[in-house]
Design a protein around this motif. Structure first.
Motif, PDB file in Angstrom:
ATOM      1  N   ASP A 131      -8.576  -0.434   5.748  1.00 29.26           N
ATOM      2  CA  ASP A 131      -9.815  -1.048   6.220  1.00 29.26           C
ATOM      3  C   ASP A 131      -9.543  -2.481   6.668  1.00 29.26           C
ATOM      4  N   HIS A 132      -9.444  -2.676   7.987  1.00 32.26           N
ATOM      5  CA  HIS A 132      -9.161  -4.020   8.502  1.00 32.26           C
ATOM      6  C   HIS A 132     -10.294  -4.989   8.200  1.00 32.26           C
ATOM      7  N   SER A 133     -11.522  -4.503   8.201  1.00 32.38           N
ATOM      8  CA  SER A 133     -12.658  -5.402   7.995  1.00 32.38           C
ATOM      9  C   SER A 133     -12.623  -6.044   6.614  1.00 32.38           C
ATOM     10  N   LYS A 134     -11.960  -5.400   5.654  1.00 33.06           N
ATOM     11  CA  LYS A 134     -11.807  -5.947   4.301  1.00 33.06           C
ATOM     12  C   LYS A 134     -10.358  -6.330   4.021  1.00 33.06           C
ATOM     13  N   ASP A 135      -9.553  -6.426   5.076  1.00 31.41           N
ATOM     14  CA  ASP A 135      -8.138  -6.811   4.957  1.00 31.41           C
ATOM     15  C   ASP A 135      -7.375  -5.904   3.994  1.00 31.41           C
ATOM     16  N   GLY A 136      -7.786  -4.617   3.981  1.00 34.24           N
ATOM     17  CA  GLY A 136      -7.070  -3.641   3.171  1.00 34.24           C
ATOM     18  C   GLY A 136      -7.249  -3.799   1.677  1.00 34.24           C
ATOM     19  N   ARG A 137      -8.288  -4.521   1.248  1.00 35.67           N
ATOM     20  CA  ARG A 137      -8.437  -4.828  -0.173  1.00 35.67           C
ATOM     21  C   ARG A 137      -8.610  -3.570  -1.017  1.00 35.67           C
ATOM     22  N   TRP A 138      -9.328  -2.560  -0.512  1.00 31.75           N
ATOM     23  CA  TRP A 138      -9.647  -1.384  -1.321  1.00 31.75           C
ATOM     24  C   TRP A 138      -8.435  -0.493  -1.553  1.00 31.75           C
ATOM     25  N   THR A 139      -7.439  -0.575  -0.728  1.00 29.61           N
ATOM     26  CA  THR A 139      -6.252   0.268  -0.903  1.00 29.61           C
ATOM     27  C   THR A 139      -5.018  -0.532  -1.304  1.00 29.61           C
ATOM     28  N   GLU A 140      -5.187  -1.792  -1.560  1.00 32.12           N
ATOM     29  CA  GLU A 140      -4.071  -2.666  -1.933  1.00 32.12           C
ATOM     30  C   GLU A 140      -3.667  -2.459  -3.382  1.00 32.12           C
ATOM     31  N   LEU A 141      -2.357  -2.409  -3.630  1.00 31.51           N
ATOM     32  CA  LEU A 141      -1.839  -2.301  -4.988  1.00 31.51           C
ATOM     33  C   LEU A 141      -1.690  -3.661  -5.643  1.00 31.51           C
ATOM     34  N   ALA A 142      -1.192  -4.613  -4.900  1.00 30.77           N
ATOM     35  CA  ALA A 142      -1.006  -5.980  -5.380  1.00 30.77           C
ATOM     36  C   ALA A 142      -0.669  -6.845  -4.178  1.00 30.77           C
ATOM     37  N   GLY A 143      -0.682  -8.158  -4.368  1.00 27.81           N
ATOM     38  CA  GLY A 143      -0.377  -9.036  -3.240  1.00 27.81           C
ATOM     39  C   GLY A 143      -0.239 -10.485  -3.664  1.00 27.81           C
ATOM     40  N   CYS A 144       0.101 -11.325  -2.703  1.00 29.83           N
ATOM     41  CA  CYS A 144       0.234 -12.757  -2.951  1.00 29.83           C
ATOM     42  C   CYS A 144       0.080 -13.516  -1.638  1.00 29.83           C
ATOM     43  N   SER A 145      -0.265 -14.768  -1.736  1.00 28.50           N
ATOM     44  CA  SER A 145      -0.329 -15.645  -0.568  1.00 28.50           C
ATOM     45  C   SER A 145       1.050 -16.227  -0.302  1.00 28.50           C
ATOM     46  N   ALA A 146       1.367 -16.457   0.960  1.00 30.48           N
ATOM     47  CA  ALA A 146       2.668 -17.013   1.325  1.00 30.48           C
ATOM     48  C   ALA A 146       2.535 -17.777   2.643  1.00 30.48           C
ATOM     49  N   ASP A 147       2.956 -19.003   2.660  1.00 28.81           N
ATOM     50  CA  ASP A 147       2.871 -19.835   3.862  1.00 28.81           C
ATOM     51  C   ASP A 147       4.071 -19.517   4.751  1.00 28.81           C
ATOM     52  N   LEU A 148       3.959 -18.440   5.510  1.00 30.94           N
ATOM     53  CA  LEU A 148       5.107 -17.925   6.254  1.00 30.94           C
ATOM     54  C   LEU A 148       5.007 -18.103   7.763  1.00 30.94           C
ATOM     55  N   ARG A 149       3.916 -18.655   8.253  1.00 28.84           N
ATOM     56  CA  ARG A 149       3.710 -18.745   9.700  1.00 28.84           C
ATOM     57  C   ARG A 149       4.053 -20.138  10.238  1.00 28.84           C
ATOM     58  N   ASN A 150       4.604 -20.161  11.471  1.00 28.75           N
ATOM     59  CA  ASN A 150       4.926 -21.408  12.175  1.00 28.75           C
ATOM     60  C   ASN A 150       5.808 -22.343  11.349  1.00 28.75           C
ATOM     61  N   GLN A 151       6.787 -21.766  10.671  1.00 29.39           N
ATOM     62  CA  GLN A 151       7.741 -22.574   9.911  1.00 29.39           C
ATOM     63  C   GLN A 151       8.934 -22.924  10.794  1.00 29.39           C
ATOM     64  N   ASN A 152       9.473 -24.108  10.572  1.00 32.37           N
ATOM     65  CA  ASN A 152      10.638 -24.549  11.345  1.00 32.37           C
ATOM     66  C   ASN A 152      11.948 -24.094  10.709  1.00 32.37           C
ATOM     67  N   MET A 161       0.849  -1.184   0.000  1.00 30.22           N
ATOM     68  CA  MET A 161       0.000   0.000   0.000  1.00 30.22           C
ATOM     69  C   MET A 161       0.888   1.238   0.000  1.00 30.22           C
ATOM     70  N   VAL A 162       0.567   2.201  -0.862  1.00 29.82           N
ATOM     71  CA  VAL A 162       1.230   3.505  -0.877  1.00 29.82           C
ATOM     72  C   VAL A 162       0.184   4.541  -0.503  1.00 29.82           C
ATOM     73  N   ASN A 163       0.547   5.452   0.398  1.00 29.03           N
ATOM     74  CA  ASN A 163      -0.428   6.387   0.950  1.00 29.03           C
ATOM     75  C   ASN A 163       0.170   7.790   1.027  1.00 29.03           C
ATOM     76  N   ASN A 164      -0.640   8.789   0.692  1.00 29.75           N
ATOM     77  CA  ASN A 164      -0.228  10.187   0.853  1.00 29.75           C
ATOM     78  C   ASN A 164      -0.907  10.827   2.054  1.00 29.75           C
ATOM     79  N   SER A 221       2.905   8.336  -4.310  1.00 31.59           N
ATOM     80  CA  SER A 221       1.828   8.107  -5.262  1.00 31.59           C
ATOM     81  C   SER A 221       2.150   6.906  -6.124  1.00 31.59           C
ATOM     82  N   VAL A 222       1.129   6.455  -6.859  1.00 30.96           N
ATOM     83  CA  VAL A 222       1.289   5.342  -7.791  1.00 30.96           C
ATOM     84  C   VAL A 222       0.500   5.661  -9.045  1.00 30.96           C
TER      85      VAL A 222
END
Length: 338
Positions: A171-192, A162-165, A277-278
């Motif tokens: 918006d946490h209720s929408k997981d920031g979807r409306w202000t997101e530029l791009a994204g991806c899923s990543a299995d990054l939690r509880n890794q050994n 997210m880039v912001n001026n 800006s973007v």
């Protein structure tokens, strides 16, 4: 739920000690120590206790400093924590490598909320966006581990940019979807194994890559052109927990200067005065989730409909003109046989 919200090395010896040999793609820095900016980097072991262990960094709220990691939040409810570099960064081209760990007792979706990496004008300002303030100025990379929007088809944990001026609210209720530029899923939690993230900014291009699969290789996550970020902002990291929780640990943050040539006209630009800006062909709000965690184009906007109709009309006109010319040529050719 309530939303509270690198080069991995300075030298080859340290690389071997921390993570072993790590192949680096051509588009990422090779980790040469002469490009490491120590005034913007955080590396273990941290000598001393508390703030004395990190003379160029400040921390607040629940943050705890140990000799091996900085814990932004413990695995407890309603906690916030952050760590911020004291030195503003005046590099126009840079790459940040972060060694982190998100872990806790919660299983399935019983954990949260996540971690954020920042390059912002503001620093040390506690708030609701993963432990830091909303309506910020600059860049944020969110490592979101909990899906607040039950209707989403994304796979979590989910990384977004997210880039912001200062005018946008996350918006946490929408997981920031409306202000997101791009994204991806990543299995990054509880890794050994060790988990890493790289953020590269160069000539208006923002790239985010991950190494969370214990393959010692970078995987592309985000690649956006047209990003404008000023110099003189601060690097930081924060995390937050709500009704659910996790340990959010920063093990190292390493900033590298990228040696990039800029056009001559850039020399007259005051990079400290640029507004974040973007330049996008479509608004982030046009993004629609797909089950892979990536994005596809959303419904057609008024401008898109206008452009499509204009292109269609021009196509019809061109076809009509070509058809008329062909028809006239045939008529002239037929007349010659009478």
């Amino acid at each position: 739920m309530a939303a509270g919200a690198g080069g991995l090395v300075a030298a080859a010896a340290l690389l071997l000690a921390l993570a072993g040999p790590r192949p680096v793609p051509a588009e990422l820095t090779d980790g040469n120590s002469e490009h490491l900016k120590r005034e913007h980097s955080l590396m273990k072991p941290y000598q001393g206790a508390g703030s004395a262990a990190m003379p160029l960094w400040d921390f607040q709220d629940s943050t705890m400093v140990t000799s091996q990691y900085v814990r932004l939040t413990p695995d407890e409810r309603s906690r916030r924590g952050s760590i911020w570099n004291r030195v503003p960064c005046f590099l126009k081209d840079w790459e940040l490598h972060v060694h982190f760990k998100i872990h806790g007792a919660g299983k399935k979706n019983l954990h949260g909320d996540g971690l954020a990496l920042w390059y912002t004008q503001e620093r040390l300002t506690s708030g609701p966006v993963f432990g830091s303030k909303d309506n910020f100025h600059g860049l944020a990379i969110f490592l979101d581990t909990y899906p607040n929007d039950e209707a989403t088809e994304r796979v979590f944990p989910y990384i977004s940019a997210m880039v912001n001026n200062g005018s946008l609210s996350y918006d946490h209720s929408k997981d920031g979807r409306w202000t997101e530029l791009a994204g991806c899923s990543a299995d990054l939690r509880n890794q050994n194994h060790d988990t890493f993230l790289a953020v590269r900014y160069s000539r208006g291009r923002l790239t985010v890559m991950t190494d969370v699969e214990d393959k010692n290789e970078w995987k592309n996550c985000i690649d956006i052109a047209g990003v404008q970020l000023p110099t003189g902002y601060f690097f930081g990291a924060s995390a937050g927990t709500g009704d659910l929780s996790d340990n959010h640990d920063i093990i190292s943050m390493k900033l590298f200067q990228l040696m990039v040539e800029h056009p001559v006209e850039d020399e007259s630009v005051d990079w400290t005065k640029i507004e974040p800006s973007v330049s996008l062909l479509k608004s982030p709000k046009d993004n629609v989730d797909d089950p892979t965690g990536n994005f596809r184009s959303g419904p057609l906007t008024g401008w898109k409909v206008f452009l499509l109709l204009l292109c269609a009309l021009l196509g019809i006109i061109v076809c009509a003109v070509v058809g008329a010319v062909v028809f006239q040529k045939r008529q002239e050719r037929n007349k010659r046989f009478y």
